[in-house]
Design an enzyme around this catalytic site. Structure first.
Site, PDB file in Angstrom:
ATOM      1  N   LYS A   1       7.326   4.065  -3.440  1.00  0.00           N
ATOM      2  CA  LYS A   1       8.208   4.398  -2.320  1.00  0.00           C
ATOM      3  C   LYS A   1       9.510   3.626  -2.419  1.00  0.00           C
ATOM      4  CE  LYS A   1       4.864   5.397   1.318  1.00  0.00           C
ATOM      5  NZ  LYS A   1       4.357   4.868   2.592  1.00  0.00           N
TER       6      LYS A   1
ATOM      7  N   GLU B   1       1.498   4.918   5.734  1.00  0.00           N
ATOM      8  CA  GLU B   1       2.392   4.104   6.547  1.00  0.00           C
ATOM      9  C   GLU B   1       3.686   4.897   6.704  1.00  0.00           C
ATOM     10  OE1 GLU B   1       4.027   0.574   4.796  1.00  0.00           O
ATOM     11  OE2 GLU B   1       4.663  -0.219   6.737  1.00  0.00           O
TER      12      GLU B   1
ATOM     13  N   ARG C   1      -4.969   5.982  -8.597  1.00  0.00           N
ATOM     14  CA  ARG C   1      -3.843   6.731  -8.063  1.00  0.00           C
ATOM     15  C   ARG C   1      -3.224   7.565  -9.178  1.00  0.00           C
ATOM     16  NH1 ARG C   1      -0.144   2.175  -6.158  1.00  0.00           N
ATOM     17  NH2 ARG C   1       0.745   3.929  -5.010  1.00  0.00           N
TER      18      ARG C   1
END
Length: 760
Positions: free
Chosen positions: A274, A37, A264
RNA sequence: UGGGGGAUCGUCUAAUGGCAGGACCGCAGACUCUGAAUCUGCUUAUCUAGGUUCGAAUCCUAGUCCCCCAGCCA
């Protein structure tokens, strides 16, 4: 930038899946995607995903798409698109075709949403956020249907079209899938498909004022692009059910994507979200997204880390589903190993201490030819000036040397790398008693660093000429956080390492004014010229990473030596079930127990599974041998079912009972039964012919067994020898080989025959 | 509390019923014009308890611990 992601064959649970898909013909070509994104910079966690997705595509000669998942206009920005593209490219990701945008599929997504409405699978809800949250229920409570759930198709369609036309305010209506408000997976409780957002989109502009939600958009994006393997991280496991639902309702699709999840990357001493990285930037805790202390791709690039190092790191940590925390030392290893190979060596003194060579002529300056690569003289040299006044590193002199000191001290001699031997004769001190300079004598016959009498000093130091060296700002970096898990409790900012950046006014050799941008400062570390802040005559060098230091470290506590949490040696035993009472209390079980003389604990477990109990009861009727039937039903058959329901079996209990009877009668060995069952469960049909086909029934014995045994011993002489030398575990290996050759043989007989041979 | 996942050296990761392997870290030694690199060697692991099997990290049963999910974020 032209390197490939990774040509090496890698193997993990995803390659297993792809291998199986290819073998079964489900796909003929692998298509993956990396779908960021555009609302932030990429970090090292993304680099794992990038390298995985592009690597898999390359490994299987498929393709990988780069797709901006831009479904939320309020968070996203075109600048992020640019940085992402640059970072992926820098990492070596070569995407197929153009960069793709989820927003380009908005028309198609909308069409499909109308279709869902037409088919009665979606409706417009007009509850407010609070109501909707309340009515969704929670982990322990079912949701309840919205009062708007039963609107007519015509009304829903009208409302949806007006939503799209911009007639309604943000938040006044949403489009929801009509699934099940009592679903145990909360995501399935009528998830949102579209929300109203009167916002300017960086790409589609003001064309849309409704935007699709991730759970709806993502599977469609994948399907539209023909993605075969949609790889995401573990926290999306719960979303997979919805992913499948939307694809099933909007299909058929030519290629039907499947979602798979991997763990992850989590790294110690840093943060990866983020949101937190953005906060560090906005709060000016760092100089920007590309601050060299940041775990961002941009930050690491500016620090001097190479794509090769990141790729090596990704290969080392592997891909799996375990929640794991990777030791930052592993990344440091990959970086050092890579830089060690590709950095020329240069001289720089970070903490200068003046050295005066008392027996060197005042005005004499020599230009020494020093190789960029001390271990490979053929790779070129540079001129390094040497004169009466020099600098060495403060840390390389001790006024009060410890016992194992090898560097300079009064009365000791060292070599200055590539130059001369010098001996310290005395020190100069300021009024505070601090050492401000060294008086040394040089062995004028040791030019090049070799003494004529062949003596070897204990140490070789780096140095620069005082007058002819250059001033440079050197930035030393340490980990951004002082604790391994800054995400843990409280505000992560309180764990910020206040010493993560250290500015040093250093002296560097003159050849660095123009030379390579990436070097090893000998005996210090790897450094990278900062392209952003360097000015003509005022260079700035970033420390990528220090050299490993096994000397100063001995004084400090060892890293990574976390004490294992003291756990009790054994867990308290689970509360014992009173199986006897359970069986006694159940007439059916009681009858079976009496009739077949069964172990109550084994039998009792059937009480929880009526289907299995019925199957057992019918099978044992035929087989007669109760304990054996029970064992096979509970262990081998359950294993062959692999979690599937017993009702899905392609054969009935009576047929199973006949097989059990064969085993009981010795016509089929238990080992053969174990091989038979998975195949039978999978293919069904007649057990006897399957036994014949698999060659399980023959029951090798007698002379045939002896012959097979002789062959095995002959063919595996090395293993036999090792067994005879005491490696008794080889018995199992040899027996395994024998059992595969002598199909259907009696394990006990085979074992004793083998043992007899081995011990003779 | 419901659902979805996961447990193998200190760390990461292999082994798909048959010799628990590799890497990082650590330790010891060799070599060295970088206390680096390189080379050699070594230490260390199958969550627990039962069961099946000639043989279990792997299959079965029961438990324990950890992670994720209740945004009109992705």
């Amino acid at each position: 930038m032209t390197q490939s992601v990774s040509p090496a064959r890698r193997s993990n649970f995803l390659t297993d899946i792809i291998d199986a898909d290819l073998a079964a013909g489900r796909h003929t070509k692998v298509v993956t995607r990396f779908p960021p994104e555009p609302n932030g910079y990429l970090h090292i966690g993304h680099s794992k995903s990038i390298l995985l997705n592009f690597g898999l595509a390359e490994q299987y000669h498929g393709v990988c798409h780069l797709r901006m998942d831009d479904t939320n206009p309020v968070a996203e920005d075109i600048d992020y698109v640019r940085s992402i593209q640059h970072d992926v490219e820098w990492l070596g990701g070569k995407w197929d075709g153009e960069v793709r945008f989820a927003s380009d599929y908005f028309p198609r997504m909308y069409e499909l949403a109308e279709r869902l409405v037409q088919e009665g699978k979606a409706y417009v809800d007009s509850q407010d956020v609070e109501e909707m949250r309340k009515n969704r229920g929670d982990f322990g409570r079912h949701g309840v249907n919205s009062q708007y759930r039963e609107r007519s198709i015509a009304e829903n369609l009208d409302l949806l079209r007006r939503m799209k036309a911009g007639e309604f305010a943000d938040g006044s209506h949403v489009l929801r899938a009509k699934i099940d408000m009592t679903h145990p997976n909360i995501l399935m409780r009528d998830p949102l498909i579209y929300r109203i957002r009167h916002a300017h989109h960086h790409r589609s502009g003001d064309t849309w004022c409704i935007y699709p939600m991730y759970d709806y958009a993502h599977p469609l994006e994948d399907a539209i692009e023909g993605i075969t393997h949609s790889i995401c991280t573990l926290e999306f496991e719960t979303n997979r059910e919805l992913y499948d639902w939307f694809l099933d309702q909007t299909g058929p699709w030519q290629t039907r994507p499947r979602q798979y999840e991997f763990a992850r990357l989590a790294l110690g001493y840093t943060v990866m979200s983020k949101r937190k990285l953005l906060q560090l930037v906005q709060d000016k805790r760092v100089s920007g997204w590309d601050d060299p202390r940041m775990p961002t791709v941009a930050g690491m690039r500016r620090r001097g880390v190479t794509p090769e190092a990141l790729r090596d790191f990704a290969d080392r940590i592997g891909v799996a589903k375990n929640n794991s925390l990777v030791d930052i030392g592993k990344l440091e290893f990959s970086i050092r190993q890579d830089l060690e190979k590709q950095c020329p060596r240069a001289l720089a003194v970070l903490k200068p201490l003046t050295v005066t060579l008392t027996n060197w002529p005042d005005d004499m300056v020599q230009q020494l030819d020093l190789p960029w690569w001390p271990n490979d003289q053929s790779k070129g040299t540079r001129k390094v000036p040497f004169s009466k006044h020099l600098y060495i590193d403060r840390d390389d002199f001790s006024a009060d040397p410890p016992a194992d000191w090898r560097r300079l001290a009064v009365g000791r001699e060292v070599r200055l790398q590539g130059a001369y031997f010098v001996r310290c004769d005395g020190v100069e001190r300021n009024p505070q008693g601090e050492v401000t300079g060294l008086r040394c004598s040089v062995d004028l016959h040791s030019r090049g660093g070799e003494a004529q009498d062949g003596r070897q000093p204990a140490a070789t130091l780096h140095w620069v000429d005082a007058r002819h060296s250059l001033a440079a700002e050197v930035r030393l970096y340490d980990r951004l956080f002082s604790v391994e898990l800054p995400d843990g409790e409280g505000d992560f900012l309180q764990h910020l390492n206040s010493d993560s950046l250290q500015l040093v006014q250093a002296r560097i050799e003159p050849a660095l004014a123009e030379g390579p941008e990436r070097v090893q400062f000998v005996r210090v570390g790897y450094f990278f010229r900062d392209a952003k802040d360097s000015q003509p005559g005022a260079p700035v060098w970033n420390q990528t990473i220090s050299l490993k230091d096994s000397w100063t470290k001995t004084a400090q506590p060892a890293r990574g030596a976390k004490a294992k949490a003291a756990a009790p040696a054994t867990q308290p035993a689970a509360p014992a079930t009173d199986w006897a009472a359970l069986v006694a209390g159940n007439p059916i079980l009681q009858a079976l127990q009496t009739r077949y003389n069964l172990e109550v604990s084994a039998l009792g477990r059937l009480a929880h599974d009526p289907a299995r109990l019925a199957f057992f009861a019918a099978a044992v009727e035929v087989a007669s041998d109760g304990p054996l039937t029970l064992r096979l039903v509970q262990n081998d058959l359950a294993g062959a079912l692999a979690g599937a329901a017993i009702s899905s079996l392609p054969f009935d209990a009576k047929a199973f009972g006949r097989v059990v009877a064969d085993i009981a009668a010795g016509k089929l060995s238990p080992g053969s039964a174990k091989q038979l069952l998975p195949a039978w469960v999978k293919r069904g049909g007649d057990a006897d012919s399957l036994v014949a086909e698999l060659g399980l029934g023959a029951g090798v014995q007698g002379d045939a067994l002896s012959e097979a045994l002789a062959n095995v011993l002959h063919a595996h002489a090395a293993e036999v020898a090792r067994y005879r030398q005491g490696e008794i575990k080889l018995l199992a290996v040899l027996l395994g080989i024998l059992m595969r050759q002598a199909k259907g043989c009696d394990p006990q007989a085979a074992r004793s025959a083998l043992l007899a041979q081995l011990q003779s």
